[in-house]
Write an enzyme that holds these catalytic residues in place. Structure first.
Site, short mmCIF file in Angstrom:
data_model
loop_
_atom_site.label_atom_id
_atom_site.label_comp_id
_atom_site.label_asym_id
_atom_site.label_seq_id
_atom_site.Cartn_x
_atom_site.Cartn_y
_atom_site.Cartn_z
N THR A 48 36.09 19.32 6.18
CA THR A 48 36.90 19.62 4.99
C THR A 48 38.11 20.48 5.36
O THR A 48 39.14 20.44 4.68
CB THR A 48 36.05 20.32 3.93
OG1 THR A 48 34.88 19.54 3.68
CG2 THR A 48 36.81 20.49 2.62
N TYR A 136 25.07 19.56 12.14
CA TYR A 136 25.74 18.84 11.05
C TYR A 136 25.60 17.35 11.30
O TYR A 136 26.17 16.81 12.25
CB TYR A 136 27.21 19.26 10.99
CG TYR A 136 28.04 18.61 9.90
CD1 TYR A 136 27.47 17.95 8.81
CD2 TYR A 136 29.43 18.67 9.95
CE1 TYR A 136 28.24 17.38 7.83
CE2 TYR A 136 30.22 18.11 8.97
CZ TYR A 136 29.63 17.46 7.91
OH TYR A 136 30.41 16.88 6.94
N LYS A 164 23.00 20.87 8.27
CA LYS A 164 23.71 20.31 7.12
C LYS A 164 23.49 18.81 7.19
O LYS A 164 23.97 18.14 8.10
CB LYS A 164 25.21 20.65 7.19
CG LYS A 164 26.02 20.02 6.06
CD LYS A 164 27.51 20.31 6.24
CE LYS A 164 28.34 19.59 5.17
NZ LYS A 164 29.81 19.77 5.39
N VAL A 206 26.17 22.94 1.47
CA VAL A 206 27.50 23.20 2.01
C VAL A 206 28.43 22.34 1.17
O VAL A 206 28.50 21.13 1.32
CB VAL A 206 27.60 22.85 3.50
CG1 VAL A 206 29.02 23.14 4.01
CG2 VAL A 206 26.58 23.65 4.31
#
Length: 294
Positions: A48, A136, A164, A206
């Protein structure tokens, strides 16, 4: 290693000026706003945050200013993973010197390692830092899925403490939760799956949408944790249109558009990402208006 990153973590966008240089002052303001809006922690320079288009120097400076701004009030997790193990180790060690609270390591993208390759990659990075590590998993972006059995192996490494999980596969989440130690934290990587994943034992999220509706997401997570599933479901359904609209095109294009519409000057994305189309902007405006945000 007992670590509590918090329940609501925001995957923070990287603000750019008109010349697309990183706006560090705006990054400070955004970090402060997010913490005041309910974020227990911030993930800096993740997907992001447009990590693929940031230089190493820009990343380190972002880590530094965010730690300086909100360190001690919120956890600061540095996105230091990449498809290059040696580079990931170097960036992780530099982030540790800056004073972040942990690192997030995305699965290596494009080069598509095997499960053994994934294990050795994460093990190599984790063994070269004292920081706690969040894995992740986002196969839609990386082209490779970190399988539950591999996560279980990695969880035996002392400082690998969380994941995540953004595979979108709730069966995989169930398998992770039943196979991992109780103190190994699972975080939703998809806003729309936060509540379903918490029902399966995830610790939190998240989040991207917490840029826009942080207090409501915090309220939803707290309601579920307190056993008020009716309220949590109500908030989830209220926010569901936003959850989907924030991904009508490649993240972080919609959330940057939303923030700019709300008066938070975070600028355009860097190429190869481009700004939202007229139609996409209209959809984003409509969902913000529906929530009485504009």
């Amino acid at each position: 290693m007992a670590v509590d990153f918090g329940r609501v973590l925001t995957a923070m966008v990287t603000p750019f000026g008109k010349d697309l240089a990183v706006d560090y002052q705006q990054a400070r303001k955004l970090a402060r706003y997010l913490v005041q809006s309910g974020s227990d922690g911030l993930v800096v320079c993740g997907t992001t945050g447009e990590s693929p288009t940031l230089t190493r120097e820009e990343k380190i400076e972002l880590f530094r200013v965010v730690v300086e701004e909100v360190g001690g009030q919120a956890t600061v997790i540095a996105g230091t993973g990449s498809y290059n193990t040696a580079e990931s180790i170097t960036l992780t060690q530099m982030a540790e010197k800056v004073g972040v609270d942990g690192v997030m390591l995305v699965a290596p993208y494009y080069n598509k390692p095997s499960q053994d390759g994934l294990y050795e990659h994460f093990k190599a990075v984790a063994s070269n830092t004292n920081l706690p590590v969040m894995l992740y998993n986002i196969p839609g972006r990386t082209g490779v899925n970190i399988l539950p059995a591999t996560v279980v192996r990695l969880a035996q490494i002392e400082n690998i403490v969380a994941i995540k999980e953004a595979s979108g596969n709730l069966d995989q989440v169930s398998e992770l939760r039943r196979s991992l130690p109780d103190d190994f934290a699972i975080y939703s990587g998809d806003d729309s799956l936060t509540l379903p994943m918490m029902a399966l034992g995830a610790r939190g999220v998240v989040s991207v949408c917490s840029h826009v509706v942080g207090p409501r997401i915090k309220e939803m997570v707290n309601a579920f944790t307190a056993g008020n599933t009716t309220l949590a479901t109500q908030i989830h359904l209220e926010l569901f249109p936003l959850f989907k609209t924030m991904f009508i095109t490649t993240n972080p294009v919609p959330v940057k558009t939303a923030l700019n519409l709300l008066g938070y000057q975070v600028g355009a994305p860097r190429l190869p990402l481009v700004e939202a189309t007229v139609q996409e902007k209209e959809a984003i405006k409509n969902v913000l208006a529906g929530l009485n945000l504009i």
